[in-house]
Design a protein around this motif. Structure first.
Motif, short mmCIF file in Angstrom:
data_model
loop_
_atom_site.label_atom_id
_atom_site.label_comp_id
_atom_site.label_asym_id
_atom_site.label_seq_id
_atom_site.Cartn_x
_atom_site.Cartn_y
_atom_site.Cartn_z
N ASP A 78 0.83 -1.20 0.00
CA ASP A 78 0.00 0.00 0.00
C ASP A 78 0.88 1.26 0.00
O ASP A 78 1.72 1.46 0.88
N PHE A 79 0.68 2.13 -0.98
CA PHE A 79 1.48 3.34 -1.12
C PHE A 79 1.25 4.30 0.06
O PHE A 79 2.18 4.91 0.58
N ALA A 80 0.01 4.45 0.47
CA ALA A 80 -0.31 5.37 1.56
C ALA A 80 0.39 4.96 2.85
O ALA A 80 0.93 5.79 3.59
N ALA A 81 0.38 3.65 3.14
CA ALA A 81 1.04 3.18 4.36
C ALA A 81 2.54 3.41 4.30
O ALA A 81 3.16 3.84 5.28
N PHE A 82 3.11 3.10 3.14
CA PHE A 82 4.55 3.31 2.99
C PHE A 82 4.90 4.80 3.06
O PHE A 82 5.90 5.20 3.68
N ASN A 83 4.08 5.64 2.45
CA ASN A 83 4.33 7.08 2.46
C ASN A 83 4.24 7.63 3.88
O ASN A 83 5.04 8.48 4.29
N THR A 84 3.28 7.13 4.66
CA THR A 84 3.15 7.56 6.06
C THR A 84 4.38 7.19 6.86
O THR A 84 4.85 7.97 7.69
N LEU A 85 4.91 6.01 6.60
CA LEU A 85 6.13 5.58 7.29
C LEU A 85 7.30 6.52 6.97
O LEU A 85 8.04 6.93 7.86
N VAL A 86 7.45 6.86 5.69
CA VAL A 86 8.57 7.73 5.29
C VAL A 86 8.40 9.13 5.87
O VAL A 86 9.36 9.73 6.37
N GLU A 87 7.19 9.66 5.85
CA GLU A 87 6.96 11.03 6.31
C GLU A 87 6.88 11.15 7.82
O GLU A 87 6.74 12.25 8.33
N SER A 88 6.99 10.05 8.53
CA SER A 88 6.92 10.10 9.99
C SER A 88 8.17 10.74 10.61
O SER A 88 8.19 11.02 11.81
N LEU A 89 9.20 10.96 9.82
CA LEU A 89 10.40 11.62 10.32
C LEU A 89 10.10 13.10 10.58
O LEU A 89 9.69 13.83 9.69
N THR A 90 10.27 13.53 11.82
CA THR A 90 9.95 14.91 12.22
C THR A 90 11.23 15.76 12.19
O THR A 90 12.21 15.43 12.86
N LEU A 91 11.18 16.85 11.42
CA LEU A 91 12.34 17.73 11.28
C LEU A 91 11.89 19.18 11.43
O LEU A 91 11.77 19.92 10.46
N GLN A 112 9.94 22.70 11.88
CA GLN A 112 8.74 23.25 11.26
C GLN A 112 8.80 23.20 9.73
O GLN A 112 7.77 23.29 9.07
N THR A 113 10.00 23.10 9.18
CA THR A 113 10.13 23.17 7.72
C THR A 113 10.70 21.89 7.12
O THR A 113 10.96 21.84 5.93
N GLY A 114 10.90 20.85 7.95
CA GLY A 114 11.52 19.63 7.47
C GLY A 114 10.54 18.72 6.75
O GLY A 114 9.33 18.74 6.96
N SER A 115 11.09 17.91 5.87
CA SER A 115 10.29 16.90 5.15
C SER A 115 11.21 15.76 4.74
O SER A 115 12.42 15.94 4.60
N ALA A 116 10.59 14.56 4.58
CA ALA A 116 11.35 13.38 4.18
C ALA A 116 10.63 12.72 3.01
O ALA A 116 9.40 12.64 2.98
N PHE A 117 11.41 12.22 2.06
CA PHE A 117 10.83 11.57 0.89
C PHE A 117 11.89 10.67 0.27
O PHE A 117 13.06 10.69 0.66
N ILE A 118 11.46 9.87 -0.72
CA ILE A 118 12.36 8.95 -1.40
C ILE A 118 12.37 9.26 -2.88
O ILE A 118 11.32 9.56 -3.47
N LEU A 119 13.57 9.18 -3.47
CA LEU A 119 13.75 9.49 -4.88
C LEU A 119 14.50 8.34 -5.53
O LEU A 119 15.39 7.75 -4.90
N ASN A 120 14.14 8.00 -6.79
CA ASN A 120 14.92 6.97 -7.48
C ASN A 120 15.93 7.63 -8.41
O ASN A 120 16.00 8.85 -8.52
N ARG A 121 16.74 6.85 -9.06
CA ARG A 121 17.83 7.38 -9.87
C ARG A 121 17.34 8.12 -11.11
O ARG A 121 18.11 8.85 -11.73
N GLN A 122 16.11 7.92 -11.49
CA GLN A 122 15.57 8.66 -12.63
C GLN A 122 14.95 9.99 -12.21
O GLN A 122 14.44 10.74 -13.05
N GLY A 123 15.01 10.29 -10.91
CA GLY A 123 14.46 11.54 -10.42
C GLY A 123 12.99 11.48 -10.10
O GLY A 123 12.37 12.53 -9.84
N ALA A 124 12.40 10.26 -10.10
CA ALA A 124 10.99 10.12 -9.80
C ALA A 124 10.80 9.94 -8.29
O ALA A 124 11.52 9.18 -7.65
N PHE A 125 9.82 10.65 -7.76
CA PHE A 125 9.53 10.54 -6.34
C PHE A 125 8.85 9.20 -6.06
O PHE A 125 7.88 8.83 -6.73
#
Length: 607
Positions: A188-201, A203-216
């Motif tokens: 499930d994409f939503a569950a995986f996305n929630t796991l990645v975004e759970s990193l707290t940084l 007020q302006t921090g964010s976490a995400f994953i990128l592949n070698r082609q530049g696709a999020f």
């Protein structure tokens, strides 16, 4: 030979305002320099330490988060691998049995698993359990299927696929009856996305994953906090080069990157140990809106993915900035306190100096007055003798007039004789008046008022006062003073004192031998040089160094005070001039006095 004596310090006008400024500046510099130096070094060290701590903290968060994501993916892969090992192929081909396994996984792990499927070597999904109508779906042309069949296990990138929704697949390959099968599960994409975004940084921090082609591979960051896509792609190469350098034992080095025609130098820092489990690195970049970001990244999925955590530098260093602001305010208050204290202290010090200078000036005037009275005492005998001559003439003429009156003025034609005698009395009386006037003018206590002084006239008056003394000492006074000698700005009484003391000393030195005194003068640029040279016995070299010291004298007790030349030294130095002496025993002495033509020279500030 030039001789100066510190004990002959002259009274002079001091620019107290400039002196106070100088003292204040010195105190402020001496007080602030160590404070600023210590504060600067401390803040620099603190800034460096805080910068390292912020990067290290973010690196630790990303490293732990990467481990959580790796654990999530590996556990999902192990789950379906376990099912593929314990279940028969015939069971997995049964859609109802596959549905039971899906429900079991969803009960155990929530809804991370969306569906399960069994795909043969031709890409045909022979069995499916899930919410979509994908029984019999053909994946032979799918990129993920071709990649998965080349490996024993596989995790795909996020894609839309046949269901037209973002998802990714975990799959394991198995062999049965000499046929290869692919057992896959959709995560499930939503569950995986929630796991990645759970990193707290912050007020302006964010976490995400990128592949070698530049696709999020997860939800992308907000547009206003996003870097240029090319900047994200360079992270793969920057990180790999930095990690390779660290694993080879070399230090992290600045890496040059050319972005859209501009050259950008970036410092890539490896935060872990560079190993496969610690490959976390950080870099600072400027976003499209000019904001500066700290970017911390770690490789995932055999370096196919990059977990990126970014935070605005101002947000990451907010506590540091507040601490620096507080330290700056404290330093500013301290600096203001130092300046105020320095100003007050220097003001009191200058007031004390001004008081001491005033007392010193008064004392110097008293010393000059004492020297003048001593000179008057020494002149008294000669002046009395000089006055005695015209007085004797006046008495004689008065007696003659008395005799004429007794005989009768009309008798013998004595009228003209009486008139002659009266004129003689008048002339001699005028002569006495001039002598006493000169003596009183010299002896009278007057203020040291600066005015134009004609040295030819002044030296002539002093020589007249000493004429009787020079006559008895058999000393001839000679002059070589140009008639157009320029005037100087000076005090008349002080200049009288200078020449009186020098000439008087010369006459005392030659009272037994006689001789001559030559007074010369000439201009030298902006100065006037006067030389008083005598043919006396000279001064021993051992005494020249002390000649201008107060109370130093070689005269017998009661003959001199030892203040004359010290007074001369102080007066000349106060005017901004110079006085020195040359002497040889048996050949005479020469005093050189150099005076500025433009008046007394003010001392430079701070003297």
């Amino acid at each position: 030979m030039t001789t100066e004596s510190p004990s002959g310090a002259e009274p002079r006008s001091v620019p107290y305002g400039g002196l106070r400024s100088k003292i204040t500046i010195v105190i402020v510099i001496v007080s602030l320099a160590p404070m600023l130096l210590v504060s600067g070094v401390t803040l620099f060290q603190f800034d460096s330490f805080a910068n390292e701590m912020v990067h290290a903290h973010l690196g630790e968060l990303v490293l732990k988060h990467r481990q959580n994501i790796d654990r999530f993916l590996s556990e999902r892969l192990n789950d379906i691998g376990y099912l593929a090992r314990i279940d028969d192929l015939d069971q997995l081909q049964d859609a109802d049995f596959l549905g039971q396994r899906l429900r079991l996984l969803q009960e155990e792990y929530g809804f991370a698993f969306v569906d399960l499927g069994l795909i043969d070597e031709n890409g045909l999904q022979v069995s499916y359990a899930g919410p979509f109508e994908l029984q019999g779906a053909d994946y032979r042309d799918s990129e993920w299927f071709q990649e998965a069949f080349r490996r024993d296990s596989y995790i795909s990138d996020v894609f839309l696929g046949l269901r037209d929704q973002p998802h990714f697949i975990v799959a394991v390959k198995g062999t049965l009856d000499e046929r290869e099968w692919l057992f896959k599960a959709t995560i499930d994409f939503a569950a995986f996305n929630t796991l990645v975004e759970s990193l707290t940084l912050g007020q302006t921090g964010s976490a995400f994953i990128l592949n070698r082609q530049g696709a999020f591979q997860t939800r992308p960051p907000r547009q206003d906090t996003r870097l240029d896509q090319q900047q994200y792609l360079t992270l793969f190469q920057s990180g790999e080069e930095a990690l390779l350098s660290t694993r080879g034992g070399g230090p992290s080095a600045p890496l040059d990157r050319s972005l859209e025609g501009t050259k950008e130098t970036e410092e890539v820092t490896v935060l872990g140990d560079g190993s496969s489990t610690g490959s976390v690195f950080s870099i600072e970049k400027t976003g499209s809106l000019g904001r500066r970001f700290i970017v911390v990244a770690a490789f995932l999925k055999d370096s196919d993915w990059l977990l990126i955590a970014q935070q605005e530098s101002s947000d990451a260093f907010a506590q540091l900035n507040r601490a620096e602001l507080l330290a700056g305010l404290i330093s500013l208050l301290g600096a203001i306190g130092i300046v105020v204290a320095a100003s007050v202290f220097s003001g009191r010090m200058v007031n004390l100096i001004a008081t001491l200078d005033s007392e010193k000036e008064l004392m110097n005037l008293q010393v000059i007055e004492t020297g003048k009275l001593a000179s008057v005492g020494e002149l008294a005998a000669g002046i009395a003798h000089e006055i005695n001559n015209p007085v004797a003439i006046m008495v004689e003429e008065a007696g003659w007039i008395h005799d004429l009156l007794d005989e009768g003025i009309e008798d013998g034609g004595h009228v003209e004789e009486v008139r002659r005698a009266l004129r003689q009395v008048e002339d001699q009386g005028r002569r006495c008046k001039e002598i006493t006037h000169k003596l009183l003018s010299f002896a009278r206590r007057t203020e040291s008022r600066v005015q134009d002084v004609d040295l030819n006239e002044l030296i002539g008056e002093v020589v007249d006062l000493l004429s009787q003394k020079s006559h008895f000492a058999n000393v001839e006074m000679k002059f070589d003073l140009p008639p157009n000698l320029p005037t100087i700005q000076a005090s008349v009484t002080e200049m009288q004192q200078v020449f009186m003391n020098i000439l008087h000393n010369a006459l005392d030195a030659m009272e037994k031998t006689g001789g001559e005194i030559l007074i010369t003068g000439r201009t030298e640029g902006e100065h006037l040089r006067l030389c008083i040279e005598d043919s006396g016995p000279g001064i021993p070299e051992s005494n020249l160094g002390r000649l201008f010291d107060p109370f130093f004298t070689t005269k017998p007790v009661g003959k001199g005070t030892g203040l004359g030349l010290s007074i001369c030294y102080g007066i000349i130095k106060k005017m901004g001039g110079e006085i020195d002496v040359e002497s040889q025993v048996g050949r005479g002495t020469a005093f050189h006095v150099v005076l500025p033509l433009d008046g007394p020279t003010a001392p430079s500030e701070g003297e």
